[in-house]
Write an enzyme that holds these catalytic residues in place. Sequence first.
Site, PDB file in Angstrom:
ATOM      1  N   SER A   1       0.853  -1.199   0.000  1.00  0.00           N
ATOM      2  CA  SER A   1       0.000   0.000   0.000  1.00  0.00           C
ATOM      3  C   SER A   1       0.883   1.241   0.000  1.00  0.00           C
ATOM      4  O   SER A   1       2.062   1.166   0.387  1.00  0.00           O
ATOM      5  CB  SER A   1      -0.865   0.005   1.266  1.00  0.00           C
ATOM      6  OG  SER A   1      -1.509   1.253   1.446  1.00  0.00           O
TER       7      SER A   1
ATOM      8  N   TYR B   1      -1.760   0.349  10.950  1.00  0.00           N
ATOM      9  CA  TYR B   1      -1.985  -0.113   9.561  1.00  0.00           C
ATOM     10  C   TYR B   1      -0.723   0.163   8.730  1.00  0.00           C
ATOM     11  O   TYR B   1      -0.251  -0.718   7.998  1.00  0.00           O
ATOM     12  CB  TYR B   1      -3.211   0.563   8.937  1.00  0.00           C
ATOM     13  CG  TYR B   1      -3.450   0.115   7.510  1.00  0.00           C
ATOM     14  CD1 TYR B   1      -3.840  -1.197   7.230  1.00  0.00           C
ATOM     15  CD2 TYR B   1      -3.264   0.994   6.437  1.00  0.00           C
ATOM     16  CE1 TYR B   1      -4.024  -1.627   5.913  1.00  0.00           C
ATOM     17  CE2 TYR B   1      -3.454   0.572   5.126  1.00  0.00           C
ATOM     18  CZ  TYR B   1      -3.835  -0.738   4.867  1.00  0.00           C
ATOM     19  OH  TYR B   1      -4.017  -1.160   3.563  1.00  0.00           O
TER      20      TYR B   1
HETATM   21  P1  NDP Z   1     -11.965  -5.414   0.963  1.00  0.00           P
HETATM   22  O1  NDP Z   1     -12.403  -5.204   2.365  1.00  0.00           O
HETATM   23  O2  NDP Z   1     -12.931  -5.109  -0.121  1.00  0.00           O
HETATM   24  O3  NDP Z   1     -11.461  -6.930   0.774  1.00  0.00           O
HETATM   25  C1  NDP Z   1     -10.627  -7.527   1.720  1.00  0.00           C
HETATM   26  C2  NDP Z   1     -10.574  -9.026   1.467  1.00  0.00           C
HETATM   27  O4  NDP Z   1      -9.703  -9.611   2.447  1.00  0.00           O
HETATM   28  C3  NDP Z   1     -11.932  -9.693   1.598  1.00  0.00           C
HETATM   29  O5  NDP Z   1     -12.105 -10.623   0.576  1.00  0.00           O
HETATM   30  C4  NDP Z   1     -11.842 -10.388   2.947  1.00  0.00           C
HETATM   31  O6  NDP Z   1     -12.615 -11.598   2.917  1.00  0.00           O
HETATM   32  C5  NDP Z   1     -10.361 -10.726   3.023  1.00  0.00           C
HETATM   33  N1  NDP Z   1      -9.936 -10.941   4.409  1.00  0.00           N
HETATM   34  C6  NDP Z   1      -9.897 -10.035   5.419  1.00  0.00           C
HETATM   35  N2  NDP Z   1      -9.525 -10.640   6.552  1.00  0.00           N
HETATM   36  C7  NDP Z   1      -9.314 -11.950   6.248  1.00  0.00           C
HETATM   37  C8  NDP Z   1      -8.929 -13.084   6.985  1.00  0.00           C
HETATM   38  N3  NDP Z   1      -8.673 -13.016   8.312  1.00  0.00           N
HETATM   39  N4  NDP Z   1      -8.816 -14.274   6.350  1.00  0.00           N
HETATM   40  C9  NDP Z   1      -9.063 -14.365   5.027  1.00  0.00           C
HETATM   41  N5  NDP Z   1      -9.448 -13.340   4.268  1.00  0.00           N
HETATM   42  C10 NDP Z   1      -9.583 -12.150   4.870  1.00  0.00           C
HETATM   43  O7  NDP Z   1     -10.625  -4.558   0.797  1.00  0.00           O
HETATM   44  P2  NDP Z   1      -9.598  -4.387  -0.428  1.00  0.00           P
HETATM   45  O8  NDP Z   1      -9.985  -5.242  -1.556  1.00  0.00           O
HETATM   46  O9  NDP Z   1      -9.434  -2.954  -0.639  1.00  0.00           O
HETATM   47  O10 NDP Z   1      -8.254  -4.922   0.254  1.00  0.00           O
HETATM   48  C11 NDP Z   1      -7.442  -5.936  -0.325  1.00  0.00           C
HETATM   49  C12 NDP Z   1      -5.997  -5.667   0.014  1.00  0.00           C
HETATM   50  O11 NDP Z   1      -5.592  -4.458  -0.618  1.00  0.00           O
HETATM   51  C13 NDP Z   1      -5.688  -5.488   1.504  1.00  0.00           C
HETATM   52  O12 NDP Z   1      -4.479  -6.142   1.793  1.00  0.00           O
HETATM   53  C14 NDP Z   1      -5.556  -3.982   1.659  1.00  0.00           C
HETATM   54  O13 NDP Z   1      -4.741  -3.642   2.745  1.00  0.00           O
HETATM   55  C15 NDP Z   1      -4.905  -3.634   0.332  1.00  0.00           C
HETATM   56  N6  NDP Z   1      -5.031  -2.250  -0.079  1.00  0.00           N
HETATM   57  C16 NDP Z   1      -6.251  -1.649  -0.219  1.00  0.00           C
HETATM   58  C17 NDP Z   1      -6.342  -0.320  -0.608  1.00  0.00           C
HETATM   59  C18 NDP Z   1      -7.645   0.406  -0.706  1.00  0.00           C
HETATM   60  O14 NDP Z   1      -7.639   1.656  -0.738  1.00  0.00           O
HETATM   61  N7  NDP Z   1      -8.780  -0.285  -0.794  1.00  0.00           N
HETATM   62  C19 NDP Z   1      -5.143   0.438  -0.932  1.00  0.00           C
HETATM   63  C20 NDP Z   1      -3.909  -0.271  -0.731  1.00  0.00           C
HETATM   64  C21 NDP Z   1      -3.871  -1.568  -0.343  1.00  0.00           C
HETATM   65  P3  NDP Z   1     -13.531 -12.155   4.107  1.00  0.00           P
HETATM   66  O15 NDP Z   1     -14.001 -10.969   4.907  1.00  0.00           O
HETATM   67  O16 NDP Z   1     -14.621 -12.874   3.397  1.00  0.00           O
HETATM   68  O17 NDP Z   1     -12.629 -13.064   4.854  1.00  0.00           O
HETATM   69  C1  8X3 Z   2      -5.076   1.626   1.801  1.00  0.00           C
HETATM   70  C2  8X3 Z   2      -4.746   3.013   1.338  1.00  0.00           C
HETATM   71  O1  8X3 Z   2      -4.244   5.388   2.073  1.00  0.00           O
HETATM   72  O2  8X3 Z   2      -6.085   4.235   3.179  1.00  0.00           O
HETATM   73  O3  8X3 Z   2      -3.927   0.881   1.999  1.00  0.00           O
HETATM   74  O4  8X3 Z   2      -3.800   3.655   3.662  1.00  0.00           O
HETATM   75  S1  8X3 Z   2      -4.719   4.104   2.638  1.00  0.00           S
END
Ligand code: NDP
Ligand code: 8X3
Length: 252
Positions: A141, A154
């Site tokens: 991220s 985070y």
């Molecule tokens: P979402 O909340 O839409 O998706 C997160 C996914 O992670 C879900 O499918 C959830 O599935 C899964 N998850 C969470 N906890 C667990 C667990 N304990 N075991 C298995 N699966 C888990 O968020 P994003 O798609 O945005 O996030 C995906 C990744 O991208 C993360 O690592 C996030 O930090 C990263 N990211 C996101 C950004 C953003 O702005 N959205 C920016 C930068 C990075 P379920 O709940 O069904 O288990």
């Molecule tokens: C998710 C992006 O800017 O909310 O990793 O940390 S930010």
Amino acid sequence: MTKTVFITGASSGIGRACAEVLAKEGYNLLLCARRLNRLEALKDELLNMYPNIQIHIFELDVRNAEQVQSQIDGLPQEWRKINVLINNAGLSQGLDSIQDGNIGDWDRMIDTNVKGLLYVSKSAIPLLDIDNGAHIINLGSIAGKEVYPNGNVYCATKHAVDALTKAMRIDLLPKGIKVTSIDPGMVETEFSEVRFHGDKERAKSVYNGVQPLTGIDIAETILFVITRPAHVNINDLLIMPTAQATGTIVNR
Ligand code: NDP
Ligand code: 8X3
């Protein structure tokens, strides 16, 4: 040869978008998350559109080391060879100063984003098909590149992902396994709703007056990264909405 991609956290957001984009490209998919009902619906939807691919789903909480090992060790024989592992499962919980932070939130972030990624990698690395192109993609991220107000834990977990990506690249070098960090800025998914413990209004306000990235933007970037020639590895890819300069400077 049809390649197989293992995606953690495929029930939502970026992970789900990766499943959609990669299914369209003809990859076989190994998908996990805690919400199995969502994976079942996604599997039906994708197989309906792309009947020539194979999809295997299973329930997994990446925080549970024993479950991770037993679920991955217990995969059916035909799913014991993977080409790409996308360590995507992750979350943010809360946006508070350290002095006001919630220990439960800290534990959930550290257990999921750092320990979960390690548990899955340790169990899945032996399944990587090193003779036919093996690649690990870790979702970092912008929070792994800089620290912003109240992002503390985070940001620390995503800095840890950055370190682990570099470490994997060193440790896995003799095996020829590619390792890439994909580091997005703001992507509109369920991320903010999870960060704010289900407060939909507050989550929506994060994207007010700005065009954020979509999960599909990230999935298409990952497709580009995993389709480079065998001798090319993209180490690290920072991808932001045009309207976002840093973790907190956004042109609204
Ligand atoms: P979402 O909340 O839409 O998706 C997160 C996914 O992670 C879900 O499918 C959830 O599935 C899964 N998850 C969470 N906890 C667990 C667990 N304990 N075991 C298995 N699966 C888990 O968020 P994003 O798609 O945005 O996030 C995906 C990744 O991208 C993360 O690592 C996030 O930090 C990263 N990211 C996101 C950004 C953003 O702005 N959205 C920016 C930068 C990075 P379920 O709940 O069904 O288990
Ligand atoms: C998710 C992006 O800017 O909310 O990793 O940390 S930010």
